[in-house]
Design an enzyme around this catalytic site. Structure first.
Site, PDB file in Angstrom:
ATOM      1  N   TYR A 104       9.096   4.376 -27.078  1.00 43.98           N
ATOM      2  CA  TYR A 104       8.989   3.763 -25.758  1.00 43.98           C
ATOM      3  C   TYR A 104      10.253   3.800 -24.906  1.00 43.98           C
ATOM      4  O   TYR A 104      10.175   3.574 -23.701  1.00 43.98           O
ATOM      5  CB  TYR A 104       8.519   2.302 -25.886  1.00 43.98           C
ATOM      6  N   HIS A 111       9.395  -4.090 -22.116  1.00 40.35           N
ATOM      7  CA  HIS A 111       9.920  -3.818 -20.777  1.00 40.35           C
ATOM      8  C   HIS A 111       8.907  -3.005 -19.970  1.00 40.35           C
ATOM      9  O   HIS A 111       8.643  -3.307 -18.803  1.00 40.35           O
ATOM     10  CB  HIS A 111      11.259  -3.080 -20.897  1.00 40.35           C
ATOM     11  N   ASP A 112       8.319  -1.986 -20.594  1.00 39.79           N
ATOM     12  CA  ASP A 112       7.275  -1.194 -19.925  1.00 39.79           C
ATOM     13  C   ASP A 112       6.107  -2.083 -19.519  1.00 39.79           C
ATOM     14  O   ASP A 112       5.578  -1.971 -18.407  1.00 39.79           O
ATOM     15  CB  ASP A 112       6.757  -0.078 -20.840  1.00 39.79           C
ATOM     16  N   ASP A 126      14.188  -6.768 -16.456  1.00 43.46           N
ATOM     17  CA  ASP A 126      15.392  -6.050 -16.882  1.00 43.46           C
ATOM     18  C   ASP A 126      16.320  -6.955 -17.690  1.00 43.46           C
ATOM     19  O   ASP A 126      16.881  -6.540 -18.709  1.00 43.46           O
ATOM     20  CB  ASP A 126      16.128  -5.477 -15.674  1.00 43.46           C
TER      21      ASP A 126
END
Length: 146
Positions: free
Chosen positions: A50, A70-71, A121
């Site tokens: 990923y 995060h994705d 983030d």
């Protein structure tokens, strides 16, 4: 060599309005805040299933799980009414934050979407700092292991 390819891709995407180098640089700097000795564009691009562009399969370790999360966070951002992206891309959203020591603070002056992306983030950078880095997962054969 892979760094040069990544830099070229970022430049082309930025020129086409897809990825803002400044937005990517913000995420890079957040990672540097939590892991000062790291080289985020080199260390975390093309790691596991990923980390880097795209992602699929089962994360190979804790760090790869950070990238998957995060994705997913960016996917959730796309669903927010306040987050209408140029070319449907969270990587274009610029936000304000500060780094003190290894502590990241997203600015209260960020608008809703900026705050959401900043926290995506920030959470990823903190996650990266707590996860072990396994060199054998760098440049992983994703067709075989993901």
């Amino acid at each position: 060599m892979k760094f040069l390819v990544l830099a070229a891709l970022l430049t082309v995407a930025a020129a086409e309005g897809g990825i803002s180098p400044r937005a990517v640089w913000q995420f890079r700097n957040m990672i540097k805040c939590t892991i000062p000795e790291s080289d985020p564009l080199k260390d975390y691009n093309d790691y596991g299933c990923y980390c880097g562009l795209g992602g699929s399969g089962t994360p190979v370790d804790e760090l790869d799980k950070c990238c998957q999360t995060h994705d997913h966070c960016y996917s959730e951002a796309k669903k927010l009414d306040s987050c209408k992206f140029l070319l449907d891309n969270p990587y274009t959203k610029i936000y304000s934050y500060s780094c003190s020591g290894s502590e990241i603070t997203c600015s209260s002056k960020n608008k809703d979407c900026q705050a959401f992306i900043c926290n995506c983030d920030r959470s990823a950078a903190i996650c990266f700092s707590k996860a072990p880095y396994n060199k054998e997962h760098k440049n992983l054969d994703t067709k075989k292991y993901c």
